[in-house]
Design a protein around this motif. Structure first.
Motif, PDB file in Angstrom:
ATOM      1  N   ASP A   1      39.160  30.926  41.192  1.00 23.80           N
ATOM      2  CA  ASP A   1      37.749  30.609  40.937  1.00 23.80           C
ATOM      3  C   ASP A   1      36.920  31.883  40.845  1.00 23.80           C
ATOM      4  O   ASP A   1      36.057  32.007  39.974  1.00 23.80           O
ATOM      5  CB  ASP A   1      37.184  29.715  42.044  1.00 23.80           C
ATOM      6  CG  ASP A   1      37.664  28.285  41.938  1.00 23.80           C
ATOM      7  OD1 ASP A   1      38.271  27.940  40.902  1.00 23.80           O
ATOM      8  OD2 ASP A   1      37.431  27.512  42.892  1.00 23.80           O
ATOM      9  N   HIS A   2      37.181  32.826  41.744  1.00 19.98           N
ATOM     10  CA  HIS A   2      36.442  34.087  41.737  1.00 19.98           C
ATOM     11  C   HIS A   2      36.694  34.847  40.440  1.00 19.98           C
ATOM     12  O   HIS A   2      35.751  35.366  39.825  1.00 19.98           O
ATOM     13  CB  HIS A   2      36.834  34.940  42.952  1.00 19.98           C
ATOM     14  CG  HIS A   2      36.142  36.258  43.009  1.00 19.98           C
ATOM     15  ND1 HIS A   2      34.800  36.378  43.290  1.00 19.98           N
ATOM     16  CD2 HIS A   2      36.595  37.522  42.799  1.00 19.98           C
ATOM     17  CE1 HIS A   2      34.463  37.655  43.252  1.00 19.98           C
ATOM     18  NE2 HIS A   2      35.538  38.363  42.967  1.00 19.98           N
TER      19      HIS A   2
ATOM     20  N   TRP B   1      33.147  35.102  33.585  1.00 17.25           N
ATOM     21  CA  TRP B   1      31.950  34.499  33.006  1.00 17.25           C
ATOM     22  C   TRP B   1      30.752  35.430  33.187  1.00 17.25           C
ATOM     23  O   TRP B   1      29.967  35.632  32.253  1.00 17.25           O
ATOM     24  CB  TRP B   1      31.674  33.149  33.666  1.00 17.25           C
ATOM     25  CG  TRP B   1      30.508  32.451  33.053  1.00 17.25           C
ATOM     26  CD1 TRP B   1      30.529  31.623  31.985  1.00 17.25           C
ATOM     27  CD2 TRP B   1      29.144  32.551  33.475  1.00 17.25           C
ATOM     28  NE1 TRP B   1      29.258  31.187  31.703  1.00 17.25           N
ATOM     29  CE2 TRP B   1      28.375  31.750  32.606  1.00 17.25           C
ATOM     30  CE3 TRP B   1      28.492  33.234  34.492  1.00 17.25           C
ATOM     31  CZ2 TRP B   1      27.003  31.623  32.722  1.00 17.25           C
ATOM     32  CZ3 TRP B   1      27.120  33.104  34.608  1.00 17.25           C
ATOM     33  CH2 TRP B   1      26.388  32.301  33.732  1.00 17.25           C
ATOM     34  N   LEU B   2      30.603  35.997  34.374  1.00 17.45           N
ATOM     35  CA  LEU B   2      29.494  36.907  34.649  1.00 17.45           C
ATOM     36  C   LEU B   2      29.562  38.135  33.748  1.00 17.45           C
ATOM     37  O   LEU B   2      28.550  38.575  33.198  1.00 17.45           O
ATOM     38  CB  LEU B   2      29.494  37.317  36.122  1.00 17.45           C
ATOM     39  CG  LEU B   2      28.376  38.255  36.564  1.00 17.45           C
ATOM     40  CD1 LEU B   2      27.018  37.590  36.373  1.00 17.45           C
ATOM     41  CD2 LEU B   2      28.574  38.668  38.009  1.00 17.45           C
TER      42      LEU B   2
ATOM     43  N   GLU C   1      40.751  29.943  45.595  1.00 21.10           N
ATOM     44  CA  GLU C   1      39.515  30.723  45.684  1.00 21.10           C
ATOM     45  C   GLU C   1      39.599  31.990  44.824  1.00 21.10           C
ATOM     46  O   GLU C   1      38.624  32.365  44.176  1.00 21.10           O
ATOM     47  CB  GLU C   1      39.213  31.088  47.142  1.00 21.10           C
ATOM     48  CG  GLU C   1      38.899  29.894  48.019  1.00 21.10           C
ATOM     49  CD  GLU C   1      37.593  29.200  47.644  1.00 21.10           C
ATOM     50  OE1 GLU C   1      36.694  29.849  47.090  1.00 21.10           O
ATOM     51  OE2 GLU C   1      37.499  27.990  47.889  1.00 21.10           O
TER      52      GLU C   1
ATOM     53  N   SER D   1      37.593  33.643  37.555  1.00 20.02           N
ATOM     54  CA  SER D   1      36.925  32.923  36.471  1.00 20.02           C
ATOM     55  C   SER D   1      35.425  33.189  36.477  1.00 20.02           C
ATOM     56  O   SER D   1      34.827  33.441  35.427  1.00 20.02           O
ATOM     57  CB  SER D   1      37.202  31.426  36.617  1.00 20.02           C
ATOM     58  OG  SER D   1      36.494  30.694  35.666  1.00 20.02           O
ATOM     59  N   ASN D   2      34.820  33.146  37.659  1.00 18.62           N
ATOM     60  CA  ASN D   2      33.384  33.418  37.769  1.00 18.62           C
ATOM     61  C   ASN D   2      33.055  34.843  37.358  1.00 18.62           C
ATOM     62  O   ASN D   2      32.042  35.091  36.699  1.00 18.62           O
ATOM     63  CB  ASN D   2      32.891  33.154  39.197  1.00 18.62           C
ATOM     64  CG  ASN D   2      32.900  31.681  39.541  1.00 18.62           C
ATOM     65  OD1 ASN D   2      32.932  30.828  38.656  1.00 18.62           O
ATOM     66  ND2 ASN D   2      32.899  31.381  40.828  1.00 18.62           N
TER      67      ASN D   2
END
Length: 152
Positions: free
Chosen positions: A115-116, A122-123, A112, A118-119
């Motif tokens: 993933d956070h 991207w943001l 998690e 990476s997100n």
């Protein structure tokens, strides 16, 4: 005087003036012109062997993703060794095994977090893109030029 004794000690028998020493092998044992330094060495086209740790990694990966048959109720299904191990860990955690629960929670938390991160990256890049695009549109408006098209 010490050098003359040393040089005499390494002379070839027969009174030749050729000195034998570091980087100067006896003339009889030197490579002949056109002769390879290792005539029976590794054949051409044979790749270098990877280091032992790389071979071990390859073996572990091959075994981890090897398909096996697992009993699932009254039927057998095929899955990788890794998938079967994680399934077993999840079942042990669900049955109350505290060690399995802790390990499963740590694994899930790690996934998690990745993933956070990476997100968020991207943001951040999307926000920077939008800010630069708005800046370019404003610059084009001030110059009375057609503004560039923004990608969605």
């Amino acid at each position: 005087m010490a050098n003359s004794n040393k040089s005499r000690r390494f002379r070839l028998p027969g009174g030749s003036d050729y000195e034998v020493g570091y980087g100067k092998p006896p003339a009889a044992t030197r490579f002949k012109p056109g002769q390879s330094g290792n005539p029976h060495g590794r054949p051409k086209g044979v790749p270098n062997r990877p280091p032992p740790i790389e071979r071990l990694k390859a073996i572990v990966r091959k075994e981890a993703y090897r398909a096996i048959r697992v009993n699932d109720g009254n039927r057998q299904i095929k899955m990788s060794v890794v998938q079967a191990a994680v399934r077993s860990l999840g079942l042990a955690a669900a049955k109350g095994n505290a060690r399995a629960q802790r390990l499963l929670t740590e694994l899930l938390s790690l996934l998690e977090r990745e993933d956070h991160a990476s997100n968020m990256a991207w943001l951040k890049s999307a926000i920077e893109y939008k800010a630069k695009a708005e800046e370019a549109r404003e610059s084009a408006r001030r110059a009375n030029v057609e503004p560039p098209e923004m990608l969605p």
